[in-house]
Design an enzyme around this catalytic site. Sequence first.
Site, PDB file in Angstrom:
ATOM      1  N   ASP A   9       0.873  -1.167   0.000  1.00 13.89           N
ATOM      2  CA  ASP A   9       0.000   0.000   0.000  1.00 13.89           C
ATOM      3  C   ASP A   9       0.915   1.223   0.000  1.00 13.89           C
ATOM      4  O   ASP A   9       2.111   1.115   0.321  1.00 13.89           O
ATOM      5  CB  ASP A   9      -0.899  -0.034   1.241  1.00 13.89           C
ATOM      6  CG  ASP A   9      -1.875   1.131   1.285  1.00 13.89           C
ATOM      7  OD1 ASP A   9      -2.255   1.639   0.218  1.00 13.89           O
ATOM      8  OD2 ASP A   9      -2.256   1.535   2.395  1.00 13.89           O
ATOM      9  N   LEU A  10       0.370   2.383  -0.334  1.00 11.22           N
ATOM     10  CA  LEU A  10       1.194   3.594  -0.391  1.00 11.22           C
ATOM     11  C   LEU A  10       1.091   4.401   0.898  1.00 11.22           C
ATOM     12  O   LEU A  10       2.032   4.451   1.702  1.00 11.22           O
ATOM     13  CB  LEU A  10       0.777   4.453  -1.586  1.00 11.22           C
ATOM     14  CG  LEU A  10       1.518   5.783  -1.747  1.00 11.22           C
ATOM     15  CD1 LEU A  10       3.014   5.560  -1.921  1.00 11.22           C
ATOM     16  CD2 LEU A  10       0.956   6.572  -2.924  1.00 11.22           C
ATOM     17  N   ASP A  11      -0.070   5.025   1.126  1.00  9.00           N
ATOM     18  CA  ASP A  11      -0.232   5.900   2.284  1.00  9.00           C
ATOM     19  C   ASP A  11      -0.251   5.084   3.575  1.00  9.00           C
ATOM     20  O   ASP A  11      -0.984   4.109   3.704  1.00  9.00           O
ATOM     21  CB  ASP A  11      -1.528   6.700   2.160  1.00  9.00           C
ATOM     22  CG  ASP A  11      -1.490   7.655   0.976  1.00  9.00           C
ATOM     23  OD1 ASP A  11      -0.629   8.549   0.974  1.00  9.00           O
ATOM     24  OD2 ASP A  11      -2.308   7.492   0.053  1.00  9.00           O
ATOM     25  N   THR A 101      -2.729   1.211  -4.460  1.00  6.81           N
ATOM     26  CA  THR A 101      -3.219   2.315  -3.643  1.00  6.81           C
ATOM     27  C   THR A 101      -4.650   2.693  -3.986  1.00  6.81           C
ATOM     28  O   THR A 101      -5.095   2.512  -5.134  1.00  6.81           O
ATOM     29  CB  THR A 101      -2.312   3.550  -3.801  1.00  6.81           C
ATOM     30  OG1 THR A 101      -2.853   4.653  -3.057  1.00  6.81           O
ATOM     31  CG2 THR A 101      -2.186   3.972  -5.252  1.00  6.81           C
ATOM     32  N   SER A 102      -5.354   3.231  -3.009  1.00  8.34           N
ATOM     33  CA  SER A 102      -6.722   3.710  -3.223  1.00  8.34           C
ATOM     34  C   SER A 102      -6.748   5.126  -3.776  1.00  8.34           C
ATOM     35  O   SER A 102      -7.815   5.660  -4.071  1.00  8.34           O
ATOM     36  CB  SER A 102      -7.516   3.648  -1.909  1.00  8.34           C
ATOM     37  OG  SER A 102      -7.637   2.318  -1.469  1.00  8.34           O
ATOM     38  N   LYS A 133     -10.567  -1.309  -2.304  1.00  4.76           N
ATOM     39  CA  LYS A 133     -10.422  -2.085  -1.077  1.00  4.76           C
ATOM     40  C   LYS A 133     -11.648  -1.847  -0.172  1.00  4.76           C
ATOM     41  O   LYS A 133     -12.135  -0.721  -0.127  1.00  4.76           O
ATOM     42  CB  LYS A 133      -9.150  -1.650  -0.337  1.00  4.76           C
ATOM     43  CG  LYS A 133      -7.872  -1.807  -1.178  1.00  4.76           C
ATOM     44  CD  LYS A 133      -6.694  -1.169  -0.459  1.00  4.76           C
ATOM     45  CE  LYS A 133      -5.444  -1.156  -1.341  1.00  4.76           C
ATOM     46  NZ  LYS A 133      -4.298  -0.476  -0.698  1.00  4.76           N
ATOM     47  N   ASP A 158      -1.746  -1.060   6.049  1.00  8.88           N
ATOM     48  CA  ASP A 158      -1.872  -0.352   7.331  1.00  8.88           C
ATOM     49  C   ASP A 158      -3.319  -0.153   7.771  1.00  8.88           C
ATOM     50  O   ASP A 158      -3.544   0.417   8.834  1.00  8.88           O
ATOM     51  CB  ASP A 158      -1.199   1.017   7.247  1.00  8.88           C
ATOM     52  CG  ASP A 158      -2.006   2.006   6.410  1.00  8.88           C
ATOM     53  OD1 ASP A 158      -2.433   1.632   5.294  1.00  8.88           O
ATOM     54  OD2 ASP A 158      -2.230   3.136   6.864  1.00  8.88           O
TER      55      ASP A 158
END
Length: 214
Positions: A9-11, A101-102, A133, A158
């Site tokens: 995931d990114l953030d 990522t979202s 997601k 996360d």
Amino acid sequence: MSCRAILFDLDGVLVDSRECIDLIWHAWAAERGLDPADFLRVAHGRRIAETLRLVAPQVDAVAEAAVLDAMEEVETRGLQAASGAGALLRQLSEAQRAIVTSGSRPVATLRLRTAGLPIPGVFVTAGDVERGKPDPEGYLLAASRLGVAPSDCVVVEDSPPGVAAGKAAGMRVIAVLTTYPAAELSAADARLGALADLQVRPAAPGLLGLSVDF
């Protein structure tokens, strides 16, 4: 834990964007007389439009998501690479890593560049999937683009929606406790205090071995 690829995931995983996200939702909510806390409780790990539909079904989710996305495309305050992110990504080849990522592609690209992190060859963003997601579509698409079976992938997440997406894809999931407490990430196969606790070493040709320290 061995695998052929790690899907990030990114953030909240590679980039610490908590301050940036808080600023955007506070500014947007203040203009509309809404409580930003209601949105921030569930926003992490979800696409913006899905967060809006979940929390404020009375608003025009498509129009307001466009507003929020435009704000995200220029806001960089507080963005920084997570500790250990750069070193970890440098250990992995393009065939061994992906980001799911979202966020939109422009937003995700901005955050990676601001944080000084590389943009991967396999980069799945909000516009690449029909369902965000916790649906597994994004992770399954990333595995397909890498040419790796889902069972040979490890996801690093996360948020509860992200963990659920990875598990639904048939992947093992490592959760970092940067955004949510451990109790809310209990579905993950392992939980780490920070990304820097994740160590990667070669295991065998074409494989990665993961040594996880708590």
